[in-house]
Design a protein around this motif. Sequence first.
Motif, PDB file in Angstrom:
ATOM      1  N   GLU A  34       0.833  -1.178   0.000  1.00  0.00           N
ATOM      2  CA  GLU A  34       0.000   0.000   0.000  1.00  0.00           C
ATOM      3  C   GLU A  34       0.875   1.237   0.000  1.00  0.00           C
ATOM      4  O   GLU A  34       1.925   1.277   0.609  1.00  0.00           O
ATOM      5  N   ILE A  35       0.416   2.281  -0.675  1.00  0.00           N
ATOM      6  CA  ILE A  35       1.114   3.551  -0.635  1.00  0.00           C
ATOM      7  C   ILE A  35       0.393   4.446   0.344  1.00  0.00           C
ATOM      8  O   ILE A  35      -0.798   4.661   0.225  1.00  0.00           O
ATOM      9  N   GLN A  36       1.098   4.969   1.327  1.00  0.00           N
ATOM     10  CA  GLN A  36       0.500   5.904   2.264  1.00  0.00           C
ATOM     11  C   GLN A  36       1.169   7.252   2.054  1.00  0.00           C
ATOM     12  O   GLN A  36       2.357   7.422   2.277  1.00  0.00           O
ATOM     13  N   LYS A  37       0.417   8.213   1.637  1.00  0.00           N
ATOM     14  CA  LYS A  37       0.956   9.518   1.327  1.00  0.00           C
ATOM     15  C   LYS A  37       0.807  10.404   2.554  1.00  0.00           C
ATOM     16  O   LYS A  37      -0.272  10.867   2.876  1.00  0.00           O
ATOM     17  N   ILE A  38       1.881  10.586   3.258  1.00  0.00           N
ATOM     18  CA  ILE A  38       1.841  11.281   4.535  1.00  0.00           C
ATOM     19  C   ILE A  38       1.600  12.772   4.302  1.00  0.00           C
ATOM     20  O   ILE A  38       2.265  13.415   3.509  1.00  0.00           O
ATOM     21  N   GLY A  39       0.678  13.313   5.059  1.00  0.00           N
ATOM     22  CA  GLY A  39       0.396  14.736   4.950  1.00  0.00           C
ATOM     23  C   GLY A  39      -0.863  15.015   4.193  1.00  0.00           C
ATOM     24  O   GLY A  39      -1.495  16.038   4.395  1.00  0.00           O
ATOM     25  N   ASN A  40      -1.280  14.142   3.287  1.00  0.00           N
ATOM     26  CA  ASN A  40      -2.471  14.378   2.486  1.00  0.00           C
ATOM     27  C   ASN A  40      -3.595  13.409   2.802  1.00  0.00           C
ATOM     28  O   ASN A  40      -4.629  13.444   2.181  1.00  0.00           O
ATOM     29  N   ALA A  41      -3.374  12.476   3.729  1.00  0.00           N
ATOM     30  CA  ALA A  41      -4.389  11.468   4.002  1.00  0.00           C
ATOM     31  C   ALA A  41      -4.590  11.333   5.497  1.00  0.00           C
ATOM     32  O   ALA A  41      -3.705  11.638   6.288  1.00  0.00           O
ATOM     33  N   GLU A  42      -5.773  10.889   5.868  1.00  0.00           N
ATOM     34  CA  GLU A  42      -6.047  10.593   7.264  1.00  0.00           C
ATOM     35  C   GLU A  42      -5.761   9.118   7.507  1.00  0.00           C
ATOM     36  O   GLU A  42      -5.873   8.301   6.607  1.00  0.00           O
ATOM     37  N   PHE A  43      -5.401   8.803   8.750  1.00  0.00           N
ATOM     38  CA  PHE A  43      -4.978   7.442   9.046  1.00  0.00           C
ATOM     39  C   PHE A  43      -5.776   6.873  10.200  1.00  0.00           C
ATOM     40  O   PHE A  43      -6.253   7.598  11.075  1.00  0.00           O
ATOM     41  N   ASP A  44      -5.890   5.544  10.195  1.00  0.00           N
ATOM     42  CA  ASP A  44      -6.523   4.863  11.312  1.00  0.00           C
ATOM     43  C   ASP A  44      -5.508   4.647  12.433  1.00  0.00           C
ATOM     44  O   ASP A  44      -4.335   5.006  12.303  1.00  0.00           O
ATOM     45  N   ASP A  45      -5.954   4.006  13.514  1.00  0.00           N
ATOM     46  CA  ASP A  45      -5.097   3.848  14.683  1.00  0.00           C
ATOM     47  C   ASP A  45      -3.897   2.953  14.441  1.00  0.00           C
ATOM     48  O   ASP A  45      -2.958   2.933  15.243  1.00  0.00           O
ATOM     49  N   GLY A  59      -2.033   3.193  11.647  1.00  0.00           N
ATOM     50  CA  GLY A  59      -1.161   3.863  10.694  1.00  0.00           C
ATOM     51  C   GLY A  59      -1.524   3.668   9.251  1.00  0.00           C
ATOM     52  O   GLY A  59      -0.870   4.214   8.359  1.00  0.00           O
ATOM     53  N   LYS A  60      -2.558   2.900   8.965  1.00  0.00           N
ATOM     54  CA  LYS A  60      -2.992   2.681   7.583  1.00  0.00           C
ATOM     55  C   LYS A  60      -3.982   3.770   7.174  1.00  0.00           C
ATOM     56  O   LYS A  60      -4.644   4.377   8.019  1.00  0.00           O
ATOM     57  N   PRO A  61      -4.116   4.004   5.855  1.00  0.00           N
ATOM     58  CA  PRO A  61      -5.104   4.982   5.398  1.00  0.00           C
ATOM     59  C   PRO A  61      -6.480   4.653   5.960  1.00  0.00           C
ATOM     60  O   PRO A  61      -6.844   3.489   6.089  1.00  0.00           O
ATOM     61  N   ARG A  62      -7.233   5.688   6.312  1.00  0.00           N
ATOM     62  CA  ARG A  62      -8.522   5.499   6.961  1.00  0.00           C
ATOM     63  C   ARG A  62      -9.434   4.623   6.113  1.00  0.00           C
ATOM     64  O   ARG A  62      -9.631   4.865   4.930  1.00  0.00           O
ATOM     65  N   ARG A  63      -9.985   3.591   6.744  1.00  0.00           N
ATOM     66  CA  ARG A  63     -10.875   2.670   6.063  1.00  0.00           C
ATOM     67  C   ARG A  63     -12.216   3.345   5.786  1.00  0.00           C
ATOM     68  O   ARG A  63     -12.697   4.131   6.598  1.00  0.00           O
ATOM     69  N   THR A  64     -12.827   2.992   4.676  1.00  0.00           N
ATOM     70  CA  THR A  64     -14.071   3.659   4.262  1.00  0.00           C
ATOM     71  C   THR A  64     -15.238   2.687   4.097  1.00  0.00           C
ATOM     72  O   THR A  64     -16.330   3.091   3.705  1.00  0.00           O
ATOM     73  N   GLY A  65     -15.021   1.404   4.384  1.00  0.00           N
ATOM     74  CA  GLY A  65     -16.084   0.418   4.205  1.00  0.00           C
ATOM     75  C   GLY A  65     -17.246   0.631   5.159  1.00  0.00           C
ATOM     76  O   GLY A  65     -17.098   1.206   6.240  1.00  0.00           O
TER      77      GLY A  65
END
Length: 480
Positions: free
Chosen positions: A16-27, A29-35
Amino acid sequence: MQDQIFQVGGCESGLEIQKIGNAEFDDDGKPRRTGNLWTASAHIITAIIGSGVLSLAWGVAQLGWIAGVATLVIFSGITLYTSSLLADCYRSPVTGKRNYTYKEVVKNNLGQVMYMACATVQYANLSGMVIGYTITASISMAAIQKSDCFHSRGHGGPCSVSHNPYMIGLGILEIFLSQIPNFHKLSMLSVVAAIMSFAYSSIGVGLALAKVISGKGERTTLTGVEIGLNLSAAEKTWRMFRAFGDIAFAYTYSQILVEIQDTLKATPPENQVMKKANVVAVSTTTAFYMMCGCFGYAAFGNNAPGNLLTGFGFYEPFWLVDLANGCIVLHLVGAYQVFAQPIFSAVESWAVTKWPKSKFVTGEYIIGIGTNRRHNFSVNFLRLVWRSSFVIIATVVALIMPFFNDILAFLGAMGYWPLTVYFPIQMYIAKNKIGRWTWRWLGLQLINSVCFIIAVAAACGSIQGLNKALKTYKPFEVKE
């Protein structure tokens, strides 16, 4: 912190690519889940309503009205109950940490030995599913060609069809679709696949109901297919065993439940949303299973075919049967990816841990698509090579062993009990510290024991069917 810093990794989703600074993260450290409830329900329905729904009329015919309907209801209840137990195990009991995969849940609740056993059964079962789906989809595609041939040349025309080109074509398509990075990106594909499953099930139910209403329904009995000149008592027993296995296997989706749950938002709590998704999906599929099984049996009686749609012939209404088979293909294309993603993820996560500095393993290359390159697509060489190789191997196995559905029935029979019943119950007992010989413990072990006995019986039935298939086996020859 600069926007162009990337962090690569992730246990559930592979690379997975995590773009730090432009995305919100879950607890974690992964990009916030949207399911949500509906995406999870779509994933489950895509997984649970396979083309096996069309064999339920045959299953009910072997068991009869009483045992057939009772079996459908009982396995629906067992699956719903054990899936709810499994949903509560998503987070570790002590730390509250997320578990990204089924095998991690087992490891954190039952230990290393059970973890290895779970991984073996899970990946064997998932691999069997994708190979079986390759065969089943090719059968439906060949059925469309055969139907059109009979329509244009007449019912006596030469219309022998090979499945092999369709298997190869499906494999090529799945190579492209397998580059979808993870479960989080499969929502739209699952929604389309779920709609297709409803479509072909509804067509099968509608045609069966029309036959019953027209007064052309065939004879049915309370106990199913009767012992007589064409059916010995032993063969009746084997058929009943296979019918139990088919119905139990039709409700199997626990091997990917944790991966589906890991796509959900953190609020409301994932286990609550997953339990609701289980209720929505299992209730919906049970309603369709009951209609397909009961209407199909009422239409064809004790001569119910293994595939409900083939019972109406390849003739008229040929366009409607073609539409149903087309829907089956589209559904299986999506279901293939749903079942393959955990396998893809396991290898990629291991590779990231083993070679964290390798560009081949961790490097992501962004390709712009469309006008002004507005849509980006990420390419990773490990994902490209590994997933393509897996699809190619699965396709070759399907070509070599066209009777793989018999092997799949065996894998399904053996996989249903540990993955859907045993592990969820044992984890629930361990997590809630339920004492031995208490009423609750005894009730859980009763469910466990009954399902184990049924799984063994179904496995024996599938082995008997496999033995028959081997007697006429010819590699690469798949014609109808």
